[in-house]
Motif scaffolding. Structure first.
Motif, PDB file in Angstrom:
ATOM      1  N   LYS A  46       0.854  -1.183   0.000  1.00 20.78           N
ATOM      2  CA  LYS A  46       0.000   0.000   0.000  1.00 20.78           C
ATOM      3  C   LYS A  46       0.894   1.238   0.000  1.00 20.78           C
ATOM      4  O   LYS A  46       1.988   1.213   0.553  1.00 20.78           O
ATOM      5  CB  LYS A  46      -0.907   0.013   1.233  1.00 20.78           C
ATOM      6  N   ASP A  48      -0.507   4.326   0.985  1.00 25.01           N
ATOM      7  CA  ASP A  48      -1.154   5.376   1.778  1.00 25.01           C
ATOM      8  C   ASP A  48      -1.502   4.936   3.186  1.00 25.01           C
ATOM      9  O   ASP A  48      -2.445   5.450   3.785  1.00 25.01           O
ATOM     10  CB  ASP A  48      -2.420   5.866   1.068  1.00 25.01           C
ATOM     11  N   GLN A  49      -0.718   4.024   3.754  1.00 27.25           N
ATOM     12  CA  GLN A  49      -1.007   3.542   5.102  1.00 27.25           C
ATOM     13  C   GLN A  49       0.168   3.830   6.034  1.00 27.25           C
ATOM     14  O   GLN A  49       1.120   3.046   6.103  1.00 27.25           O
ATOM     15  CB  GLN A  49      -1.318   2.041   5.091  1.00 27.25           C
ATOM     16  N   LEU A  54       3.773   3.241   3.285  1.00 25.43           N
ATOM     17  CA  LEU A  54       3.587   4.644   2.939  1.00 25.43           C
ATOM     18  C   LEU A  54       4.695   5.096   1.988  1.00 25.43           C
ATOM     19  O   LEU A  54       5.880   4.888   2.248  1.00 25.43           O
ATOM     20  CB  LEU A  54       3.625   5.518   4.194  1.00 25.43           C
ATOM     21  N   SER A  90      -6.704  -2.284  -2.243  1.00 27.04           N
ATOM     22  CA  SER A  90      -7.461  -3.434  -1.725  1.00 27.04           C
ATOM     23  C   SER A  90      -8.268  -4.150  -2.801  1.00 27.04           C
ATOM     24  O   SER A  90      -8.285  -5.378  -2.861  1.00 27.04           O
ATOM     25  CB  SER A  90      -8.398  -2.966  -0.606  1.00 27.04           C
ATOM     26  N   SER A 108      -1.309  -5.255   4.404  1.00 28.32           N
ATOM     27  CA  SER A 108      -2.397  -5.436   5.385  1.00 28.32           C
ATOM     28  C   SER A 108      -3.482  -6.331   4.786  1.00 28.32           C
ATOM     29  O   SER A 108      -4.668  -6.014   4.828  1.00 28.32           O
ATOM     30  CB  SER A 108      -2.980  -4.094   5.836  1.00 28.32           C
ATOM     31  N   SER A 157     -12.593  -3.621   0.961  1.00 26.39           N
ATOM     32  CA  SER A 157     -12.244  -4.010   2.323  1.00 26.39           C
ATOM     33  C   SER A 157     -13.375  -4.820   2.947  1.00 26.39           C
ATOM     34  O   SER A 157     -14.553  -4.591   2.670  1.00 26.39           O
ATOM     35  CB  SER A 157     -11.960  -2.763   3.167  1.00 26.39           C
ATOM     36  N   TYR A 178      -7.550   5.093   2.187  1.00 25.28           N
ATOM     37  CA  TYR A 178      -7.827   5.519   3.557  1.00 25.28           C
ATOM     38  C   TYR A 178      -7.529   7.005   3.773  1.00 25.28           C
ATOM     39  O   TYR A 178      -8.116   7.637   4.653  1.00 25.28           O
ATOM     40  CB  TYR A 178      -7.020   4.669   4.543  1.00 25.28           C
ATOM     41  N   SER A 179      -6.626   7.547   2.989  1.00 26.16           N
ATOM     42  CA  SER A 179      -6.312   8.972   3.146  1.00 26.16           C
ATOM     43  C   SER A 179      -7.549   9.833   2.956  1.00 26.16           C
ATOM     44  O   SER A 179      -7.780  10.797   3.699  1.00 26.16           O
ATOM     45  CB  SER A 179      -5.231   9.385   2.140  1.00 26.16           C
ATOM     46  N   THR A 195     -11.504   0.280   9.898  1.00 20.23           N
ATOM     47  CA  THR A 195     -10.567  -0.672   9.289  1.00 20.23           C
ATOM     48  C   THR A 195      -9.770  -1.271  10.445  1.00 20.23           C
ATOM     49  O   THR A 195     -10.183  -1.175  11.603  1.00 20.23           O
ATOM     50  CB  THR A 195      -9.668   0.001   8.231  1.00 20.23           C
ATOM     51  N   ILE A 199      -3.854   0.164  11.134  1.00 18.33           N
ATOM     52  CA  ILE A 199      -3.934   1.230  10.127  1.00 18.33           C
ATOM     53  C   ILE A 199      -4.433   2.523  10.760  1.00 18.33           C
ATOM     54  O   ILE A 199      -3.884   3.607  10.525  1.00 18.33           O
ATOM     55  CB  ILE A 199      -4.861   0.805   8.976  1.00 18.33           C
ATOM     56  N   TYR A 203      -2.606   6.441  11.182  1.00 18.75           N
ATOM     57  CA  TYR A 203      -3.148   7.742  10.793  1.00 18.75           C
ATOM     58  C   TYR A 203      -3.285   8.681  11.991  1.00 18.75           C
ATOM     59  O   TYR A 203      -2.958   9.871  11.907  1.00 18.75           O
ATOM     60  CB  TYR A 203      -4.507   7.561  10.119  1.00 18.75           C
TER      61      TYR A 203
END
Length: 279
Positions: A46, A48-49, A54, A90, A108, A157, A178-179, A195, A199, A203
Motif C-alpha cells: 500500500k 497510503d497507510q 507509505l 485493496s 495489510s 475491504s 484511507y487517506s 478498518t 492502520i 493515521y
C-alpha cells in the motif's frame, strides 16, 4: 561449394549466439526467479497507510509491511536495490497476483476463506483487530451507535461489510484509499472510519492529525495479515514462511513492530505462529 557450407555453418552459430543472448537478457529482468542475481522482484504494497506502507514525498517507502517485504525478499536472495514496490489497492490485490504484476503482496492483506479461493497465503505475520476511529469528542462508543451515522471505508475491504451487519442503518461511504476517509473524518463529512486498528493508529499518530482522533478499542474482529502469492505457487509460499519464521526468531520482527507502531502507543499482539489462523 565449400564457401556455401562455411556460410551456412557460420549462420547457424550466429543464430545460436543470438538465441542465447536473448534468453540471458530475459532471465536478468525476471521478477519470478528463485534468487536475486541481477534480476528484480516486484512486491505489492500500500502507498497510503502510515505505519504499514507509505510512499514518502521523496519516493522512498516506510512502514512495517515494507520492512517485512524487504526482509522476506532478502531471504529469497534479493537486495533492497533489486526490489520494485508496486501500489496494490485493496480492490485489485487478487487481480495483481493473477496477472503476474507482482511476485507477492504485503499490504495489510487479511487472510479469509473467500480470498483463499483466489490466492495462496504465507503467514500470518501479524494479528490486528478491526476498530473504529472517531473524532476525540465523538459520542460514538460502540458499533451499534453507527445507525444513522456516516461511516467511511475503502472499496474492497471486509471491514465495512462487518459494520453493516452490526449497524444495518449506517450510511456507508466507500473511497479508493484511507487517506480520503481520514480527510473526510477530519472535515466532518463522515462520523467514523473503520478498518484495522494498526492502520487507524498509523493515521491517528500523524502530525497533522495528532490529538484529533481516538480509537475505540472495540476489537470487532481478528485480522490475520498474510502475504498473498499467486494461486498454486506453493514453493514461494514455503520460502516466505521460512523467512517469516527467521524474522521472528532473530528479533527483527519485534524491532520493526516497535519502530513503526511505538510512536502511536499501539498495543500490538505478539507475533502469530506461522500457519495458525486466529479465529
Amino acid at each position: 561449394m565449400k564457401l556455401r557450407k562455411v556460410t551456412a555453418a557460420s549462420a547457424a552459430v550466429l543464430a545460436l549466439a543470438v538465441a542465447a543472448t536473448a534468453c540471458g537478457s530475459n532471465n536478468s529482468n525476471s521478477s519470478s526467479s528463485s534468487g536475486g542475481g541481477g534480476g528484480k522482484i516486484k512486491i505489492g504494497i500500500k502507498y497510503d497507510q502510515p505505519g504499514l506502507g507509505l510512499k514518502q514525498p521523496n519516493g522512498t517507502f516506510s512502514g512495517f509491511d515494507v520492512d517485512v517485504a524487504t526482509y522476506v525478499a532478502g531471504k529469497l536472495g534479493y537486495k533492497p536495490s533489486q526490489i520494485e514496490f508496486v501500489e496494490t489497492k485493496s480492490a485489485d490485490r487478487e487481480n495483481a497476483l493473477s496477472r503476474g504484476d507482482v511476485k507477492f503482496i504485503v499490504a495489510s492483506y487479511s487472510i479469509t476463506d473467500e480470498r483463499k479461493q483466489k490466492v495462496d497465503f504465507a503467514g500470518p505475520y501479524f494479528l490486528a483487530h478491526q476498530d473504529l476511529l472517531v473524532k476525540k469528542d465523538s459520542k460514538i462508543a460502540k458499533g451499534t451507535d453507527l445507525n444513522g451515522q456516516k461511516l467511511c471505508s475503502v472499496t474492497g475491504s471486509t471491514s465495512a461489510q462487518k459494520i453493516v451487519k452490526i449497524a444495518p442503518k449506517v450510511n456507508l461511504k466507500e473511497n479508493s484509499g484511507y487517506s480520503e476517509c481520514v480527510a473526510s473524518l477530519q472535515s466532518g463529512a463522515v462520523d467514523a472510519l473503520t478498518t484495522d486498528d494498526s492502520i487507524l493508529a498509523g493515521y491517528a499518530s500523524q502530525s497533522q492529525y495528532k490529538g484529533q482522533f481516538k480509537l475505540l478499542g472495540l476489537k470487532l474482529s481478528n485480522e490475520n495479515y498474510g502475504i498473498g502469492v499467486k494461486k498454486g505457487d506453493t514453493a514461494t509460499v514455503n520460502k516466505i514462511n521460512d523467512a517469516l519464521k527467521a524474522m521472528v526468531s532473530d528479533g527483527t520482527w519485534k524491532k520493526d513492530v516497535e519502530k513503526n507502531f511505538g510512536p502511536a502507543n499501539y498495543k500490538y499482539e505478539p507475533a502469530p505462529k506461522i500457519g495458525v489462523i486466529v479465529k
